[in-house]
Design a protein around this motif. Sequence first.
Motif, PDB file in Angstrom:
ATOM      1  N   LYS A  55      -4.252   1.535  13.886  1.00  0.00           N
ATOM      2  CA  LYS A  55      -3.315   1.170  12.823  1.00  0.00           C
ATOM      3  C   LYS A  55      -2.092   2.078  12.883  1.00  0.00           C
ATOM      4  O   LYS A  55      -2.171   3.223  13.333  1.00  0.00           O
ATOM      5  CB  LYS A  55      -3.987   1.293  11.454  1.00  0.00           C
ATOM      6  N   ALA A  61      -7.971   9.499  10.749  1.00  0.00           N
ATOM      7  CA  ALA A  61      -8.815   8.699   9.858  1.00  0.00           C
ATOM      8  C   ALA A  61      -8.899   7.304  10.451  1.00  0.00           C
ATOM      9  O   ALA A  61      -7.868   6.696  10.765  1.00  0.00           O
ATOM     10  CB  ALA A  61      -8.229   8.646   8.447  1.00  0.00           C
ATOM     11  N   ASN A 108      -9.731   4.584   8.999  1.00  0.00           N
ATOM     12  CA  ASN A 108      -9.133   3.649   8.045  1.00  0.00           C
ATOM     13  C   ASN A 108      -8.297   4.433   7.037  1.00  0.00           C
ATOM     14  O   ASN A 108      -8.782   4.816   5.965  1.00  0.00           O
ATOM     15  CB  ASN A 108     -10.216   2.842   7.317  1.00  0.00           C
ATOM     16  N   PRO A 109      -7.035   4.715   7.372  1.00  0.00           N
ATOM     17  CA  PRO A 109      -6.177   5.502   6.471  1.00  0.00           C
ATOM     18  C   PRO A 109      -6.051   4.847   5.101  1.00  0.00           C
ATOM     19  O   PRO A 109      -6.085   3.617   4.973  1.00  0.00           O
ATOM     20  CB  PRO A 109      -4.832   5.512   7.209  1.00  0.00           C
ATOM     21  N   SER A 110      -5.904   5.680   4.081  1.00  0.00           N
ATOM     22  CA  SER A 110      -5.820   5.166   2.714  1.00  0.00           C
ATOM     23  C   SER A 110      -4.503   4.441   2.455  1.00  0.00           C
ATOM     24  O   SER A 110      -4.418   3.582   1.580  1.00  0.00           O
ATOM     25  CB  SER A 110      -5.986   6.310   1.712  1.00  0.00           C
ATOM     26  N   VAL A 111      -3.443   4.771   3.192  1.00  0.00           N
ATOM     27  CA  VAL A 111      -2.148   4.092   3.038  1.00  0.00           C
ATOM     28  C   VAL A 111      -1.587   3.765   4.412  1.00  0.00           C
ATOM     29  O   VAL A 111      -1.927   4.419   5.407  1.00  0.00           O
ATOM     30  CB  VAL A 111      -1.116   4.930   2.246  1.00  0.00           C
ATOM     31  N   SER A 112      -0.756   2.768   4.472  1.00  0.00           N
ATOM     32  CA  SER A 112      -0.107   2.414   5.737  1.00  0.00           C
ATOM     33  C   SER A 112       1.398   2.631   5.704  1.00  0.00           C
ATOM     34  O   SER A 112       2.064   2.502   6.734  1.00  0.00           O
ATOM     35  CB  SER A 112      -0.389   0.943   6.082  1.00  0.00           C
ATOM     36  N   THR A 167       2.890   4.585  -0.569  1.00  0.00           N
ATOM     37  CA  THR A 167       2.789   5.786  -1.381  1.00  0.00           C
ATOM     38  C   THR A 167       4.171   6.397  -1.466  1.00  0.00           C
ATOM     39  O   THR A 167       4.827   6.583  -0.449  1.00  0.00           O
ATOM     40  CB  THR A 167       1.826   6.796  -0.728  1.00  0.00           C
ATOM     41  N   GLU A 185      -2.567  10.671   7.056  1.00  0.00           N
ATOM     42  CA  GLU A 185      -3.689  10.219   7.863  1.00  0.00           C
ATOM     43  C   GLU A 185      -3.180   9.236   8.903  1.00  0.00           C
ATOM     44  O   GLU A 185      -2.385   8.345   8.587  1.00  0.00           O
ATOM     45  CB  GLU A 185      -4.746   9.541   6.986  1.00  0.00           C
ATOM     46  N   LEU A 196       0.812  -1.205   0.000  1.00  0.00           N
ATOM     47  CA  LEU A 196       0.000   0.000   0.000  1.00  0.00           C
ATOM     48  C   LEU A 196       0.848   1.258   0.000  1.00  0.00           C
ATOM     49  O   LEU A 196       0.360   2.352   0.270  1.00  0.00           O
ATOM     50  CB  LEU A 196      -0.919   0.006   1.239  1.00  0.00           C
TER      51      LEU A 196
END
Length: 285
Positions: free
Chosen positions: A37, A101, A103-107, A18, A32, A16
């Motif tokens: 997480k 967030a 559920n963040p869009s990236v980890s 970025t 985020e 995931l």
Amino acid sequence: MKNHRFPYVLSLALLLATTVRAQSDLTPQRIEVAFAKTLHILFPAPVTYIDIGSAEIIAGKAAGAGNVVRVKAAVRDFEGETNLTVITEDGGFYTFDARYAENPSVSTIEIHAELSANASEAPAAAAEGHVLLEEVGREKPAVIRKTLAEIYRLDRDDVRGIRTKKYGIEVEVKGIYAMNDVIYIHVQIANVSNISFEIDYRRFIVADRKLAKRTAQQQTSVEPLRVCNDVEIVRARQRQRVVFALPKLTIPDDKVLLLEVVERNGARHQTVEITSKELLAAEAL
């Protein structure tokens, strides 16, 4: 604040990932963060400083990985934004705006260094930094790293006759350069024997010229600012090159700069002697 133990599993997280460029200005990168997480940020150089804007987030270096910072929310659903600032060993300055967030869009976020066009031919140069670290003096750490890599890449023979050779090991100075009060010394270590040469340590010292080879007295250590390709072993019938960056250095005629290379569990120690005249003849970059 009590040290929290975060999971450090990047193999799945990298799916995931970025990728962003090293920041060339002070515009914050938006991130985020979540309570349940962990966000991992991978930097191009070891991290030396971390600052968080508020207690709503927690951040720290990942265990066993000096260039990885893990970030997560300390409380659920905090409102607004807070910030995170990171400084790396090469002088890189990075700033982030953090928003909650669930559920963040990236980890994982990977910060890439700006590499030179010939980065594949030499150890990678670091991202251009915005912070002038005190230990380096007048020069930017990123400039020093790029200069080291360029000297390594060009592999020029600009100095002759500064060498030692015994026990099948030869240590030779190939070039001495100067820029902005930083001295760069390009060294080659050759092993013409059939037994690997494992380096225990290497050091620069200033010593009295007449006593340099006979006594440890009247010696002053000179700690390199940075090293490109810091060699640990030179295998049989191989050569390795190292480039050192030293702080501004001049010595009187009755002293010499010694580079000592000491073999681990062996006796093939080498000492190269650089005179005051040879230092003053450093080529300008």
